[in-house]
Design a protein around this motif. Structure first.
Motif, PDB file in Angstrom:
ATOM      1  N   LEU A  34      -2.104  -6.624  -6.377  1.00 23.22           N
ATOM      2  CA  LEU A  34      -2.475  -5.372  -7.039  1.00 23.22           C
ATOM      3  C   LEU A  34      -3.657  -4.673  -6.359  1.00 23.22           C
ATOM      4  CD1 LEU A  34      -1.882  -3.388  -9.275  1.00 23.22           C
ATOM      5  CD2 LEU A  34      -3.377  -4.717 -10.785  1.00 23.22           C
ATOM      6  N   MET A  35      -4.772  -5.375  -6.169  1.00 21.74           N
ATOM      7  CA  MET A  35      -5.942  -4.743  -5.577  1.00 21.74           C
ATOM      8  C   MET A  35      -5.678  -4.231  -4.156  1.00 21.74           C
ATOM      9  SD  MET A  35      -8.910  -3.538  -5.684  1.00 21.74           S
ATOM     10  CE  MET A  35      -9.580  -4.104  -7.248  1.00 21.74           C
ATOM     11  N   PRO A  36      -5.051  -5.019  -3.259  1.00 21.83           N
ATOM     12  CA  PRO A  36      -4.738  -4.482  -1.926  1.00 21.83           C
ATOM     13  C   PRO A  36      -3.815  -3.272  -1.970  1.00 21.83           C
ATOM     14  CG  PRO A  36      -4.564  -6.875  -1.921  1.00 21.83           C
ATOM     15  CD  PRO A  36      -4.727  -6.460  -3.350  1.00 21.83           C
ATOM     16  N   SER A  37      -2.916  -3.241  -2.962  1.00 18.43           N
ATOM     17  CA  SER A  37      -1.992  -2.106  -3.041  1.00 18.43           C
ATOM     18  C   SER A  37      -2.730  -0.812  -3.350  1.00 18.43           C
ATOM     19  CB  SER A  37      -0.915  -2.370  -4.100  1.00 18.43           C
ATOM     20  OG  SER A  37      -1.398  -2.158  -5.417  1.00 18.43           O
ATOM     21  N   PHE A  38      -3.816  -0.887  -4.109  1.00 23.05           N
ATOM     22  CA  PHE A  38      -4.630   0.293  -4.375  1.00 23.05           C
ATOM     23  C   PHE A  38      -5.620   0.560  -3.253  1.00 23.05           C
ATOM     24  CE2 PHE A  38      -3.403  -0.264  -8.877  1.00 23.05           C
ATOM     25  CZ  PHE A  38      -3.067   1.056  -9.173  1.00 23.05           C
TER      26      PHE A  38
ATOM     27  N   GLY B  98       0.827  -1.211   0.000  1.00 23.21           N
ATOM     28  CA  GLY B  98       0.000   0.000   0.000  1.00 23.21           C
ATOM     29  C   GLY B  98       0.857   1.255   0.000  1.00 23.21           C
ATOM     30  N   LEU B  99       1.916   1.249   0.802  1.00 27.27           N
ATOM     31  CA  LEU B  99       2.836   2.391   0.819  1.00 27.27           C
ATOM     32  C   LEU B  99       3.563   2.520  -0.520  1.00 27.27           C
ATOM     33  CD1 LEU B  99       4.379   1.961   4.397  1.00 27.27           C
ATOM     34  CD2 LEU B  99       2.697   3.672   3.672  1.00 27.27           C
ATOM     35  N   ALA B 100       3.902   1.379  -1.140  1.00 16.25           N
ATOM     36  CA  ALA B 100       4.558   1.415  -2.450  1.00 16.25           C
ATOM     37  C   ALA B 100       3.660   2.078  -3.482  1.00 16.25           C
ATOM     38  CB  ALA B 100       4.908  -0.005  -2.894  1.00 16.25           C
TER      39      ALA B 100
ATOM     40  N   CYS C 113       1.266   9.699  -5.293  1.00 17.48           N
ATOM     41  CA  CYS C 113       1.520  11.074  -4.844  1.00 17.48           C
ATOM     42  C   CYS C 113       2.111  11.936  -5.951  1.00 17.48           C
ATOM     43  CB  CYS C 113       2.412  11.088  -3.606  1.00 17.48           C
ATOM     44  SG  CYS C 113       4.178  11.079  -3.906  1.00 17.48           S
ATOM     45  N   VAL C 114       2.684  11.314  -6.997  1.00 20.31           N
ATOM     46  CA  VAL C 114       3.190  12.087  -8.138  1.00 20.31           C
ATOM     47  C   VAL C 114       2.267  11.944  -9.347  1.00 20.31           C
ATOM     48  CG1 VAL C 114       5.597  12.049  -7.400  1.00 20.31           C
ATOM     49  CG2 VAL C 114       4.727  10.190  -8.836  1.00 20.31           C
ATOM     50  N   GLY C 115       1.052  11.454  -9.094  1.00 17.77           N
ATOM     51  CA  GLY C 115       0.081  11.324 -10.171  1.00 17.77           C
ATOM     52  C   GLY C 115       0.316  10.139 -11.080  1.00 17.77           C
ATOM     53  N   GLN C 116       1.034   9.131 -10.606  1.00 14.68           N
ATOM     54  CA  GLN C 116       1.336   7.943 -11.394  1.00 14.68           C
ATOM     55  C   GLN C 116       0.655   6.716 -10.793  1.00 14.68           C
ATOM     56  OE1 GLN C 116       4.164   7.392 -14.093  1.00 14.68           O
ATOM     57  NE2 GLN C 116       3.306   9.405 -14.510  1.00 14.68           N
ATOM     58  N   LEU C 117       0.679   5.608 -11.517  1.00 10.18           N
ATOM     59  CA  LEU C 117       0.196   4.321 -11.029  1.00 10.18           C
ATOM     60  C   LEU C 117       1.307   3.299 -11.200  1.00 10.18           C
ATOM     61  CD1 LEU C 117      -3.301   4.232 -12.808  1.00 10.18           C
ATOM     62  CD2 LEU C 117      -2.859   4.923 -10.445  1.00 10.18           C
ATOM     63  N   ASN C 118       1.343   2.326 -10.320  1.00 12.02           N
ATOM     64  CA  ASN C 118       2.304   1.231 -10.456  1.00 12.02           C
ATOM     65  C   ASN C 118       1.544  -0.082 -10.488  1.00 12.02           C
ATOM     66  OD1 ASN C 118       4.412  -0.526 -10.472  1.00 12.02           O
ATOM     67  ND2 ASN C 118       5.266   0.074  -8.493  1.00 12.02           N
ATOM     68  N   LEU C 119       1.243  -0.566 -11.695  1.00 11.14           N
ATOM     69  CA  LEU C 119       0.534  -1.828 -11.847  1.00 11.14           C
ATOM     70  C   LEU C 119       1.469  -3.024 -11.706  1.00 11.14           C
ATOM     71  CD1 LEU C 119      -1.879  -1.061 -14.839  1.00 11.14           C
ATOM     72  CD2 LEU C 119      -2.194  -0.650 -12.396  1.00 11.14           C
ATOM     73  N   ALA C 120       2.757  -2.761 -11.559  1.00  7.34           N
ATOM     74  CA  ALA C 120       3.739  -3.847 -11.479  1.00  7.34           C
ATOM     75  C   ALA C 120       4.130  -4.169 -10.039  1.00  7.34           C
ATOM     76  CB  ALA C 120       4.990  -3.483 -12.284  1.00  7.34           C
TER      77      ALA C 120
ATOM     78  N   VAL D  41     -16.489  -6.901  -2.861  1.00  8.62           N
ATOM     79  CA  VAL D  41     -16.703  -5.910  -1.792  1.00  8.62           C
ATOM     80  C   VAL D  41     -15.538  -4.928  -1.736  1.00  8.62           C
ATOM     81  CG1 VAL D  41     -16.874  -5.595   0.699  1.00  8.62           C
ATOM     82  CG2 VAL D  41     -18.184  -7.408  -0.418  1.00  8.62           C
ATOM     83  N   VAL D  42     -14.315  -5.455  -1.766  1.00  3.55           N
ATOM     84  CA  VAL D  42     -13.142  -4.571  -1.696  1.00  3.55           C
ATOM     85  C   VAL D  42     -13.102  -3.641  -2.903  1.00  3.55           C
ATOM     86  CG1 VAL D  42     -10.619  -4.486  -1.692  1.00  3.55           C
ATOM     87  CG2 VAL D  42     -11.813  -6.196  -0.310  1.00  3.55           C
ATOM     88  N   GLY D  43     -13.366  -4.191  -4.092  1.00  6.37           N
ATOM     89  CA  GLY D  43     -13.380  -3.360  -5.297  1.00  6.37           C
ATOM     90  C   GLY D  43     -14.453  -2.295  -5.248  1.00  6.37           C
ATOM     91  N   ALA D  44     -15.633  -2.661  -4.740  1.00  4.45           N
ATOM     92  CA  ALA D  44     -16.726  -1.699  -4.636  1.00  4.45           C
ATOM     93  C   ALA D  44     -16.384  -0.580  -3.663  1.00  4.45           C
ATOM     94  CB  ALA D  44     -18.012  -2.409  -4.201  1.00  4.45           C
ATOM     95  N   VAL D  45     -15.724  -0.932  -2.557  1.00  5.55           N
ATOM     96  CA  VAL D  45     -15.324   0.091  -1.581  1.00  5.55           C
ATOM     97  C   VAL D  45     -14.311   1.045  -2.194  1.00  5.55           C
ATOM     98  CG1 VAL D  45     -14.127   0.481   0.602  1.00  5.55           C
ATOM     99  CG2 VAL D  45     -15.846  -1.325   0.431  1.00  5.55           C
ATOM    100  N   VAL D  46     -13.339   0.496  -2.937  1.00  2.00           N
ATOM    101  CA  VAL D  46     -12.340   1.355  -3.588  1.00  2.00           C
ATOM    102  C   VAL D  46     -13.006   2.278  -4.603  1.00  2.00           C
ATOM    103  CG1 VAL D  46     -10.334   1.365  -5.128  1.00  2.00           C
ATOM    104  CG2 VAL D  46     -10.449  -0.274  -3.249  1.00  2.00           C
ATOM    105  N   LEU D  47     -13.889   1.720  -5.430  1.00  4.93           N
ATOM    106  CA  LEU D  47     -14.580   2.530  -6.436  1.00  4.93           C
ATOM    107  C   LEU D  47     -15.442   3.600  -5.768  1.00  4.93           C
ATOM    108  CD1 LEU D  47     -15.228   3.001  -9.404  1.00  4.93           C
ATOM    109  CD2 LEU D  47     -17.072   1.316  -9.204  1.00  4.93           C
TER     110      LEU D  47
END
Length: 334
Positions: free
Chosen positions: A243-247, A51-53, A59-66, A294-300
């Motif tokens: 991936l999903m927990p990281s977001f 999550g911190l990664a 914070c710089v407007g990027q995503l890390n899918l890797a 549920v997790v995806g719905a909460v994030v969305l």
């Protein structure tokens, strides 16, 4: 950086307390037993670190899918080095941090060099690294008996708290200090908040992107180290579900997708919420797909709510500017 005492953090604390209490009642108190609590905090470490990664790239407007692919390659490379190459266990295990940082650096350099959005770059890098991970281990599983000193560390506790969780909290503290006290941390926030203004202030946007992706990869490597310390072995599945927990952790924790903000405590608390959902899933035998839904719905929902707040704030600011302009015109006319 968001204040430690905020409405979002207080809400998350409330959710954690209520959720833990409900699990305690449902299990007749067994959830709060020493074995259950040790397992809970041990397996909370990876969600916090990834999550911190993800938070650092956001914070710089990027995503890390890797995120998962970096951690998977780092963990599997360490397993191969220790088991097949005879590298000492601690050196091999700690190499995960270096491997993660180098892969993150590669992501950053590709984003800057190609001028392609980080979403595309890290998506492509994910597929490449999945192939690398499979090439390293194939269908084999490397058992943790080869690095038993590291797993001994993972099994040990400090005052009843798992070593890996203490290590994770220390890492989170360093990340918080980095953004609040260091010049580099403030530059990352400035470039994410307003890139044009940051450039006018002499901040290199390219450099901040490279730094952000490198630090993100480094934390993925730290998560890989924890994985080596707590799991019975490593194989090609490591990182596949990261991936999903990281977001979920940073977004629920209060980090905006537009950049310019971090929420270290919020990310830690949100990771605890996600871990409680996983614990409830194991206790009540929930279907995995239902939990992911549920997790995806909460994030969305969190993203949609944040966007709504941004629109409302912009509307209020526009109305305020209009009123000031009208007042100024009335004063001139009068």
């Amino acid at each position: 950086m968001k204040r430690l005492i905020s409405a979002n953090n207080l809400l998350l604390v409330g959710v954690v307390v209520v959720g833990a209490a409900l699990l305690g009642v449902a299990t007749s108190g067994r959830f709060f037993g020493p074995v259950s609590m040790t397992a809970f905090f041990t397996y909370l470490s990876v969600p916090i670190l990834i999550g911190l990664a993800q938070m650092i790239t956001l914070c710089v407007g990027q995503l890390n899918l890797a995120v998962g692919a970096i951690g998977g390659v780092a963990a599997c490379a360490a397993g191969v080095m220790i088991t097949s190459w005879g590298v000492p266990p601690w050196i091999g295990a700690l190499s995960t941090v270096l491997v993660g940082a180098l892969l993150g650096l590669a992501n950053g350099l590709l984003v800057v060099g190609t001028r392609i959005n980080g979403f595309i770059v890290t998506l492509a890098m994910t597929q490449i690294l999945i192939g690398v991970q499979y090439g390293l281990v194939g269908t084999r599983t490397f058992g943790s008996s080869a690095w038993s000193p590291v797993t001994d560390f993972g099994d040990a506790e400090v005052l009843g708290i798992p070593n890996v969780f203490v290590l994770t909290l220390l890492v989170a503290g360093v990340v918080a200090l980095f953004f609040s006290q260091s010049v580099s941390g403030r530059r990352l926030l400035a470039s994410g908040g307003n890139a044009h203004a940051a450039e006018l202030a002499g901040i290199s946007i390219d450099r901040t992107l490279v730094v952000a992706h490198t630090l993100s990869g480094l934390l993925c490597g730290a998560a890989a180290f924890v994985t080596l310390a707590i799991l019975p072995g490593v194989n090609s599945s490591i990182g596949g579900d990261w991936l999903m927990p990281s977001f979920a952790a940073p977004i629920i924790g209060g980090v905006g997708l537009a950049g310019g903000t971090v929420a270290v405590l919020g990310t830690v608390l949100a990771a605890m919420v996600v871990r409680l959902v996983d614990a409830a899933s194991a206790i009540f035998k929930f279907d995995t797909s239902a939990v992911n839904f549920v997790v995806g719905a909460v994030v969305l929902g969190t993203v949609a709510l944040g966007r709504l707040r941004e629109v409302q704030a912009a509307r209020r600011a526009s109305i305020l500017r209009s009123r000031r302009a009208e007042a100024a015109l009335a004063e001139v006319a009068g």
